[in-house]
Scaffold this motif. Structure first.
Motif, short mmCIF file in Angstrom:
data_model
loop_
_atom_site.label_atom_id
_atom_site.label_comp_id
_atom_site.label_asym_id
_atom_site.label_seq_id
_atom_site.Cartn_x
_atom_site.Cartn_y
_atom_site.Cartn_z
N SER A 112 -2.57 1.76 -6.62
CA SER A 112 -2.54 3.07 -5.95
C SER A 112 -3.69 3.24 -4.97
N GLU A 113 -4.79 2.50 -5.17
CA GLU A 113 -6.04 2.72 -4.43
C GLU A 113 -6.51 4.14 -4.73
N VAL A 114 -6.30 5.08 -3.80
CA VAL A 114 -6.64 6.49 -4.03
C VAL A 114 -5.49 7.35 -3.54
N ILE A 115 -4.98 8.23 -4.41
CA ILE A 115 -3.87 9.11 -4.05
C ILE A 115 -4.16 10.51 -4.58
N SER A 116 -4.01 11.51 -3.72
CA SER A 116 -4.20 12.90 -4.13
C SER A 116 -3.00 13.39 -4.94
N VAL A 117 -3.28 14.22 -5.94
CA VAL A 117 -2.23 14.90 -6.70
C VAL A 117 -2.19 16.34 -6.20
N ILE A 118 -1.06 16.74 -5.65
CA ILE A 118 -0.97 18.06 -5.01
C ILE A 118 -0.22 19.09 -5.86
N LYS A 119 0.37 18.63 -6.98
CA LYS A 119 1.06 19.56 -7.88
C LYS A 119 1.09 18.96 -9.28
N ILE A 120 0.77 19.78 -10.27
CA ILE A 120 0.83 19.36 -11.67
C ILE A 120 1.73 20.34 -12.40
N ASP A 121 2.84 19.85 -12.91
CA ASP A 121 3.88 20.74 -13.46
C ASP A 121 4.25 21.77 -12.39
N ASP A 122 3.99 23.04 -12.63
CA ASP A 122 4.35 24.07 -11.65
C ASP A 122 3.13 24.63 -10.92
N VAL A 123 1.99 23.96 -11.04
CA VAL A 123 0.75 24.44 -10.44
C VAL A 123 0.41 23.62 -9.21
N GLN A 124 0.26 24.30 -8.08
CA GLN A 124 -0.08 23.62 -6.83
C GLN A 124 -1.59 23.43 -6.75
N ILE A 125 -2.02 22.26 -6.28
CA ILE A 125 -3.43 21.93 -6.12
C ILE A 125 -3.77 21.88 -4.64
N ASN A 126 -4.85 22.55 -4.26
CA ASN A 126 -5.32 22.53 -2.86
C ASN A 126 -4.20 22.90 -1.88
N ARG A 160 0.84 -1.20 0.00
CA ARG A 160 0.00 0.00 0.00
C ARG A 160 0.88 1.25 0.00
N PRO A 161 0.57 2.23 -0.85
CA PRO A 161 1.39 3.45 -0.94
C PRO A 161 1.02 4.46 0.14
N LEU A 162 1.25 4.10 1.39
CA LEU A 162 0.75 4.88 2.52
C LEU A 162 1.33 6.29 2.57
N GLU A 163 2.63 6.43 2.28
CA GLU A 163 3.23 7.77 2.32
C GLU A 163 2.62 8.68 1.25
N SER A 164 2.44 8.14 0.04
CA SER A 164 1.84 8.94 -1.03
C SER A 164 0.39 9.29 -0.70
N GLN A 165 -0.32 8.37 -0.07
CA GLN A 165 -1.71 8.64 0.30
C GLN A 165 -1.78 9.71 1.39
N GLU A 166 -0.82 9.73 2.27
CA GLU A 166 -0.81 10.71 3.36
C GLU A 166 -0.38 12.09 2.88
N LYS A 167 0.63 12.15 1.99
CA LYS A 167 1.21 13.43 1.61
C LYS A 167 0.78 13.91 0.23
N GLY A 168 0.29 13.01 -0.62
CA GLY A 168 -0.01 13.36 -1.99
C GLY A 168 1.22 13.24 -2.87
N ILE A 169 1.01 13.35 -4.18
CA ILE A 169 2.11 13.21 -5.13
C ILE A 169 2.09 14.36 -6.13
N GLU A 170 3.21 14.51 -6.84
CA GLU A 170 3.29 15.45 -7.94
C GLU A 170 3.13 14.70 -9.26
N ALA A 171 2.60 15.42 -10.26
CA ALA A 171 2.39 14.85 -11.59
C ALA A 171 2.82 15.85 -12.64
N ILE A 172 3.01 15.34 -13.85
CA ILE A 172 3.27 16.20 -15.00
C ILE A 172 2.18 16.00 -16.03
N LEU A 173 2.04 16.95 -16.92
CA LEU A 173 1.18 16.78 -18.09
C LEU A 173 2.00 16.17 -19.21
#
Length: 283
Positions: free
Chosen positions: A243-257, A119-132
């Motif tokens: 992954s189950e469910v993981i928040s994305v907190i940044k996409i490229d240079d844009v911060q989410i939430n 289980r990706p517990l750290e990613s689920q707790e902190k969220g991850i970054e993504a790119i387009l």
């Protein structure tokens, strides 16, 4: 490790595949990854239903009921004393002298074996970054085929950029999915995700989130959305078997939430295991 090879259980070092198996030379086959929690399959029925769909769409003549595949997979789990992880299985069109057209007299090849999944517990707790990343794949993404080079290259682009996932788009107004996940956005309390058509894989966890959304009274719609909507969403999150469910907190240079996992994604995650004993989502 025991491996299911066609209808036999063999040790991994005895699992020999013909060099002209069409999986090797054409990616001519389909696959599934099915999660196992505490020795029990999660949504096995739905994975096998999607497997049947992929086989039919790829015109691979393999009857999973004739081969008692569900029972065989359960035996595979038991023989390996497998408690937590995933079962990977693939079915190719079989072995035949190399030629593009479908061979007339070949038998499909099935392989299934346990794979480590935690289980990706750290990613689920902190969220991850993504790119387009531009979606350059073929237009039958609804088939869970072995042709994953486009997904692999997109994922590697994300890792090279220091991110965890690549969110794919066909044009500015058409975000599709992740390189190995489905993508959801939230705006004003409403969850939006791409319709289940040939542009995306209809993820089993995606379907499970629809089931949970109804239980949680969370509005969820299937609708194409733009890159602008993605970047201006209140929340973005991904889902998949691993992954189950993981928040994305940044996409490229844009911060989410504000760079934090969002509340709706967390509601889904908190409910995820309360209902994991459901046998299937559809008939």
């Amino acid at each position: 490790m025991f491996v299911l090879l066609n209808d036999e259980f063999v040790n991994r070092n005895e699992c020999l595949i013909d060099i002209e198996d069409r999986a090797n030379q054409f990616g001519d086959g389909v696959y599934e990854v099915i999660r196992v929690y505490d020795g029990e399959f999660f949504l096995l029925h739905d994975h096998l239903k999607r497997l049947i769909y992929s086989l039919e769409e790829a015109k691979i003549n393999y009857d999973i009921h004739h081969h008692n595949l569900a029972d065989q997979l359960q035996k595979l789990v038991e023989m390996n004393n497998f408690k937590d992880g995933g079962i990977y299985l693939q079915i190719s069109r079989g072995a035949s002298p190399r030629s593009h057209p479908f061979p007339k007299h070949t038998q499909p090849t099935l392989i299934a074996y346990p794979i480590p999944v935690t289980r990706p517990l750290e990613s689920q707790e902190k969220g991850i970054e993504a790119i387009l990343h531009e979606d350059l794949r073929w237009l039958r993404c609804d088939i869970k085929s072995l042709n994953l080079l486009g997904n692999v290259m997109a994922k590697q682009s994300a890792l090279d950029a220091g991110a965890k996932e690549a969110i794919l788009y066909r044009d500015y107004n058409h975000v599709t999915e992740g390189s190995s996940t489905n993508v959801f956005i939230v705006k004003d309390g409403v969850v939006k995700t791409h319709p289940a058509n040939h542009y995306i894989l209809n993820g089993i966890t995606r379907l499970y989130l629809f089931y949970l959304a109804e239980l949680l009274n969370i509005p969820i719609v299937e609708e194409v959305y733009s890159i602008e909507e993605l970047k201006n969403a209140d929340e973005v999150f991904i889902s998949s078997t691993t992954s189950e469910v993981i928040s994305v907190i940044k996409i490229d240079d844009v911060q989410i939430n504000n760079g934090k996992p969002g509340p709706i994604a967390q509601k889904f995650l908190q409910a995820f295991f309360k209902h994991k004993n459901i046998k299937h989502l559809s008939k």
